[in-house]
Design a protein around this motif. Sequence first.
Motif, mmCIF file in Angstrom:
data_model
loop_
_atom_site.group_PDB
_atom_site.id
_atom_site.type_symbol
_atom_site.label_atom_id
_atom_site.label_comp_id
_atom_site.label_asym_id
_atom_site.label_seq_id
_atom_site.Cartn_x
_atom_site.Cartn_y
_atom_site.Cartn_z
ATOM 1 N N VAL A 6 0.833 -1.204 0.000
ATOM 2 C CA VAL A 6 0.000 0.000 0.000
ATOM 3 C C VAL A 6 0.866 1.252 0.000
ATOM 4 N N SER A 7 1.918 1.253 0.831
ATOM 5 C CA SER A 7 2.818 2.415 0.910
ATOM 6 C C SER A 7 3.537 2.654 -0.406
ATOM 7 N N GLY A 113 -11.022 -10.223 -3.761
ATOM 8 C CA GLY A 113 -12.110 -10.349 -2.809
ATOM 9 C C GLY A 113 -13.156 -9.285 -3.058
ATOM 10 N N MET A 114 -14.287 -9.390 -2.378
ATOM 11 C CA MET A 114 -15.382 -8.439 -2.583
ATOM 12 C C MET A 114 -14.970 -7.016 -2.212
ATOM 13 N N LEU A 115 -14.216 -6.860 -1.106
ATOM 14 C CA LEU A 115 -13.801 -5.532 -0.674
ATOM 15 C C LEU A 115 -12.835 -4.903 -1.678
ATOM 16 N N GLN A 116 -11.924 -5.711 -2.220
ATOM 17 C CA GLN A 116 -10.989 -5.194 -3.222
ATOM 18 C C GLN A 116 -11.714 -4.819 -4.502
ATOM 19 N N ALA A 268 -10.677 8.293 -2.295
ATOM 20 C CA ALA A 268 -10.089 7.967 -0.996
ATOM 21 C C ALA A 268 -10.777 6.766 -0.366
ATOM 22 N N ALA A 269 -12.120 6.690 -0.475
ATOM 23 C CA ALA A 269 -12.851 5.551 0.052
ATOM 24 C C ALA A 269 -12.420 4.262 -0.643
ATOM 25 N N LEU A 274 -9.109 -0.893 -0.694
ATOM 26 C CA LEU A 274 -8.001 -1.652 -1.269
ATOM 27 C C LEU A 274 -6.919 -1.950 -0.240
ATOM 28 N N GLY A 275 -6.754 -1.054 0.728
ATOM 29 C CA GLY A 275 -5.718 -1.247 1.727
ATOM 30 C C GLY A 275 -6.154 -2.077 2.914
#
Length: 276
Positions: A6-7, A113-116, A268-269, A274-275
């Motif tokens: 992520v960074s 995944g669903m969130l990604q 941003a959301a 993703l993170g």
Amino acid sequence: MSPIVVSLALFAAILHASWNAFLRTGADRLWTITVMSFAGTVIALPFALAYPMPASSAWLYITLSACLQVGYSVFLVAAYRYGELGQVYPIVRGSVPLLVTLGGLIFAGEHLGMLQALGVALVAAGIISLSFGKGRAGISSILLALATGAIIASYATVDAIGVRLAGHSGTYTAWVLLLYGLLLPVAFVLTRGRLVIDLRSPETWKALAGGVIALVAYAVVVAAFAIGPAGPITALRETSVVFAVLIGWLFLGEKLTVRRIIACAVVAAGAICLGA
């Protein structure tokens, strides 16, 4: 994705927006991006010699990536001829995440995944929405920007596969940049007839500085590709549009509207998803 991935993706986003600002303010943008490529070539050469050679299976991807990045440079320059940084950049980057995710699913067997998946959708929707509304770019600029985005999606997918075949992200990056640095001046000469560089000119050193930033941005995201999934990394990197809009507002006199602020919040959301 891990915090390290992520960074790396966010750092690449900041750097990417910065070098696009360098390019947008150049007097002759094709000349600027060509000189920028020289900085990458000079820096990449010792790394190419120091690292082991890429695996033979990676050379097709190295060559293809370099050629696609030449096309990306030419189309990006053409798009900026007709639009502002805050107009063109969102369209270019907004078309990328879903295309790269699709490429990763088809060619690299990656699964989200669903969130990604939600994160990819939010980032793409937020970035694309930044290009609509009052004061949007002209039709020519939009079409050129969309074509540029398609090329980016193509070489990002190529990189995601090639870097793993190469055996080392550093050697893959170095050889792509070396080939790109050889091919882009050829493209310039074919279109303009002559390439003149004055080392006494501030524009030359400005372009070279932008080239260093672009090189680091590319190396960082390739390193992220080596340890994480291509779709989410690319989508998270597309938050660079937020930084580009802010740079355009703060330093280039471009407008920051309510629509753009809301779109940035959506981006941003998506980055948070993703993170997670």
